[in-house]
Design a protein around this motif. Structure first.
Motif: not given
Length: 231
Positions: A46-55, A17-29
Motif C-alpha cells: 500500500e505504501i509503495l503504491f500510494e507513493s508511486k514507487l517500486n521496491t 513506514a517510508l522515509h526520504k532523507n530521514g523525513i517521514l513520508i508515509s506510515q501504516k500500522e
C-alpha cells in the motif's frame, strides 16, 4: 534523495513506514494482535503504491533488529530480506530498544545532563528486555533480559535520572519503583523511529550481511538480585 522503507515487528505493533532523507513520508500500522504475518506485506504494498514507487526505487530496507517477539522478528526479517534479495538493495537493522529510546526522547523536553534512557520491552510475566542509552542515544550497556523485582533499585545509579517507556515499563508499577525512574506514557513501537535511525546508519553505510543476518533473540533471564552489575 535517500528512500528507506522500514518494517517494525518486534512487539505488539505491526508498523511500516517510508522515509526520504530521514523525513517521514508515509506510515501504516496496526495494534491488532497477531497480524504481522497478514498485514506487514499489505502495508508495504500500500505504501509503495500510494507513493508511486517500486521496491527497486528504494535505497534500503530497514527492519527492527530485536530484541522482542520471536515470531514477530522472524516475520519482519523474512519480509525485509526477501525485498532486499529481489531488489538488490541493502538491509539495515535497527536496535528495537534504541528505537524506543528515540521515541522517549522525542516525547520529553530539555533534560538534565544526568538523564539516561532505560526502555523496556515486555517478555513474559515480570521479565523485560532492556538497555541503557545516554542523552545522545549512545548505548552504555549490553542488551539484557532481566526479571523485575523489588531489588531493581540496586542496579541503578542513585545519582542518575532514568526515563523508561515501552510495553514492558508498566510492570514497574507492580514493584517498589525507585524514585529516580520515570515512566513516559504512550511509548510504543513505530516504524517512524526505525526509519529515522536507519537513515543515520545508511549514511555511515552500516549494512547487514543478507546471507547471515538474524535479529537479536534473547532467551535467558537473569534474576536482578543476582545481577547487580547488569549495567
Amino acid at each position: 534523495m535517500t528512500s528507506i522503507l522500514s518494517i517494525e515487528s518486534s512487539g505488539n505493533v505491526c508498523s511500516v513506514a517510508l522515509h526520504k532523507n530521514g523525513i517521514l513520508i508515509s506510515q501504516k500500522e496496526s495494534k491488532e494482535l497477531n497480524v504481522h504475518g497478514k498485514m506487514l506485506a499489505v502495508f508495504v504494498k500500500e505504501i509503495l503504491f500510494e507513493s508511486k514507487l517500486n521496491t527497486i526505487d528504494l535505497d534500503a530496507i530497514a527492519v527492527s533488529g530485536g530484541p522482542g517477539s520471536y515470531t514477530g522478528l522472524r516475520i519482519g526479517t523474512s519480509l525485509a530480506k526477501a525485498i532486499c534479495f529481489t531488489s538488490n538493495i541493502p538491509l539495515i537493522s535497527v536496535n528495537s530498544l534504541l528505537s524506543l529510546s528515540l521515541n522517549i526522547k522525542d516525547n520529553c523536553g530539555n533534560l538534565p545532563e544526568n538523564t539516561l534512557f532505560l526502555p523496556m520491552i515486555d517478555a513474559r510475566r515480570m521479565e523485560v528486555y532492556t538497555e541503557l542509552f545516554d542523552l545522545n542515544l549512545k548505548s552504555i550497556s549490553n542488551t539484557i533480559p532481566i526479571i523485575l523485582d523489588n531489588e531493581f533499585s540496586n542496579i541503578l545509579d542513585p545519582q542518575k535520572l532514568y526515563l523508561t517507556g515501552g510495553n514492558g515499563a508498566v510492570k514497574l508499577l507492580k514493584i517498589e519503583k525507585p524514585d529516580n525512574i520515570t515512566i513516559v506514557e504512550n511509548i510504543d513501537f513505530s516504524a517512524d523511529f526505525t526509519g529515522r535511525i536507519a537513515f543515520m546508519k545508511y549514511e555511515k553505510k552500516q549494512f547487514e550481511n543478507l546471507a547471515n543476518y538474524e535479529p537479536l533473540y534473547l532467551k535467558e533471564f537473569a534474576e536482578l538480585i543476582k545481577t547487580k552489575s547488569a549495567f
